[in-house]
Enzyme design. Structure first.
Site, short mmCIF file in Angstrom:
data_model
loop_
_atom_site.label_atom_id
_atom_site.label_comp_id
_atom_site.label_asym_id
_atom_site.label_seq_id
_atom_site.Cartn_x
_atom_site.Cartn_y
_atom_site.Cartn_z
N GLU A 44 -9.61 -4.75 -5.92
CA GLU A 44 -9.28 -3.50 -5.22
C GLU A 44 -9.03 -2.35 -6.18
O GLU A 44 -8.63 -2.54 -7.33
CB GLU A 44 -8.06 -3.70 -4.32
CG GLU A 44 -6.78 -4.06 -5.04
CD GLU A 44 -5.58 -4.04 -4.11
OE1 GLU A 44 -5.34 -2.99 -3.50
OE2 GLU A 44 -4.88 -5.06 -4.03
N HIS A 56 -7.46 -5.78 -0.93
CA HIS A 56 -6.25 -5.04 -0.66
C HIS A 56 -5.34 -5.79 0.32
O HIS A 56 -5.78 -6.19 1.40
CB HIS A 56 -6.63 -3.67 -0.09
CG HIS A 56 -5.49 -2.72 0.10
ND1 HIS A 56 -4.67 -2.32 -0.93
CD2 HIS A 56 -5.05 -2.07 1.21
CE1 HIS A 56 -3.77 -1.47 -0.47
NE2 HIS A 56 -3.97 -1.30 0.82
N SER A 103 0.82 -1.20 0.00
CA SER A 103 0.00 0.00 0.00
C SER A 103 0.87 1.26 0.00
O SER A 103 1.69 1.44 -0.89
CB SER A 103 -0.95 -0.04 1.20
OG SER A 103 -1.98 0.90 1.08
#
Length: 335
Positions: free
Chosen positions: A263, A293, A169
């Site tokens: 995602e 995610h 991320s």
């Protein structure tokens, strides 16, 4: 079973659709978690609630395997922890892990389950940098802490070619920023990079575009943008260290990107893959069907999580064991 295609970037040996458990998990998350994350305020109480919620979820669905060794590090300005799988024998190679969650929510501790399983899968020690979080510490605190951790590993005697950068991320954005800073300062680049669901566009334009075809089960692009804004803190997202530009970066390490097909950051993953190739680098992109995610962190919930880590481990071993491939950044590979 299907093999990887250039069109779909399906991982080797993975079905064209996620498992039933995976699809049920995504549906349940979309119906329960997404409405909550979209409504949470970004004030102090909202941030603290988000931190507790994510920490509980990570521990519940991705616990630390028994026998894992954890050693805390506080060597100003570097903070973090060594995570070693049971029975691990020290060697010359190491993983530097950069956790994600919008620069605001997570920590080395929340990611201990993921990093311990990554250590077990690769047979390598993992150092997770515990960078300072926003809003208490806005830009460029996190980026500076990651850069310090990388320099610290070099000072510990690790060769850059034996360091693997891994992250998820927002950690993907910080990893790419590290490569740019290494190039700017003449610091040798790491030997390989593995990114899970990397964030690239801090304006979340790519995410908003991806949302038009499929909503992310966990959060909307608008809500995620508000969280990240706590880190960027009024800075223009086109600021050089916030807007990633790898075009002129030399010696990019061979990179593996894994992203979930469900995602919104799948657009970011594709964009980063394109940037690396355009810069003459080597990159493999895997889009895992129907996954959420950073699904690699949730093995109790997602059956494919361990399989994905096996892919990452194979990539790391193959890359570090082949110095010709490792340094031939002009060759492009697309699985």
């Amino acid at each position: 079973m299907t093999t990887t295609t250039n069109r779909d970037h399906l991982p080797r040996g993975v079905f064209a659709a996620g498992s039933r458990r995976t699809r049920m998990a995504a549906l349940t998350t979309r119906l329960t978690l997404r409405p909550m994350t979209n409504l949470l305020p970004t004030n102090r109480s909202g941030v603290e609630f988000s931190r507790r919620l994510v920490a509980t979820s990570m521990n519940l669905f991705g616990p630390v395997p028994k026998g894992t060794r954890v050693d805390l590090v506080s060597d100003d300005p570097v903070r973090g922890e060594w995570v070693r799988a049971p029975g691990l024998t020290p060697g010359p190679r190491v993983v530097l892990y950069i956790h994600g969650s919008a620069y605001v929510i997570c920590s080395a501790r929340t990611h201990r389950g993921l990093t311990s399983r990554l250590s077990r899968s690769t047979g390598l020690p993992v150092f997770t940098v515990d960078y300072r979080l926003a809003p208490e510490h806005p830009f460029p605190a996190a980026a500076d802490d990651v850069e310090s951790a990388y320099r610290w590993l070099l000072d510990q005697g690790y060769s850059a070619a034996n360091i693997v950068i891994a992250g998820d991320s927002a950690g993907g954005h910080l990893a790419a920023d590290l490569l740019i800073e290494n190039d700017r300062t003449g610091t040798p680049q790491p030997g390989a990079m593995v990114l899970f669901s990397p964030l690239v566009d801090l304006n979340f334009g790519l995410s908003a575009q991806a949302e038009r075809s499929r909503k992310d089960p966990m959060i909307s692009a608008a809500a995620a943008r508000k969280l990240v804004a706590l880190y960027t803190d009024g800075h223009d997202a086109d600021l050089p260290r916030l807007r990633l530009d790898l075009a002129l970066v030399r010696d990019l390490p061979p990179t593996l990107i894994q992203v979930g097909g469900a995602e919104m950051l799948r657009g970011d993953a594709r964009h980063l893959n394109t940037m690396i190739h355009a810069a003459g680098g080597l990159c493999e992109l895997e889009i895992w069907p129907d996954q959420m995610h950073v699904f690699q962190a949730l093995p109790r919930l997602i059956p494919e999580a361990e399989h994905a880590l096996e892919h990452a481990s194979e990539f790391i071993t193959r890359t570090l064991d082949n110095p010709v491939v490792q340094h031939n950044s002009m060759k492009q590979v697309n699985r």
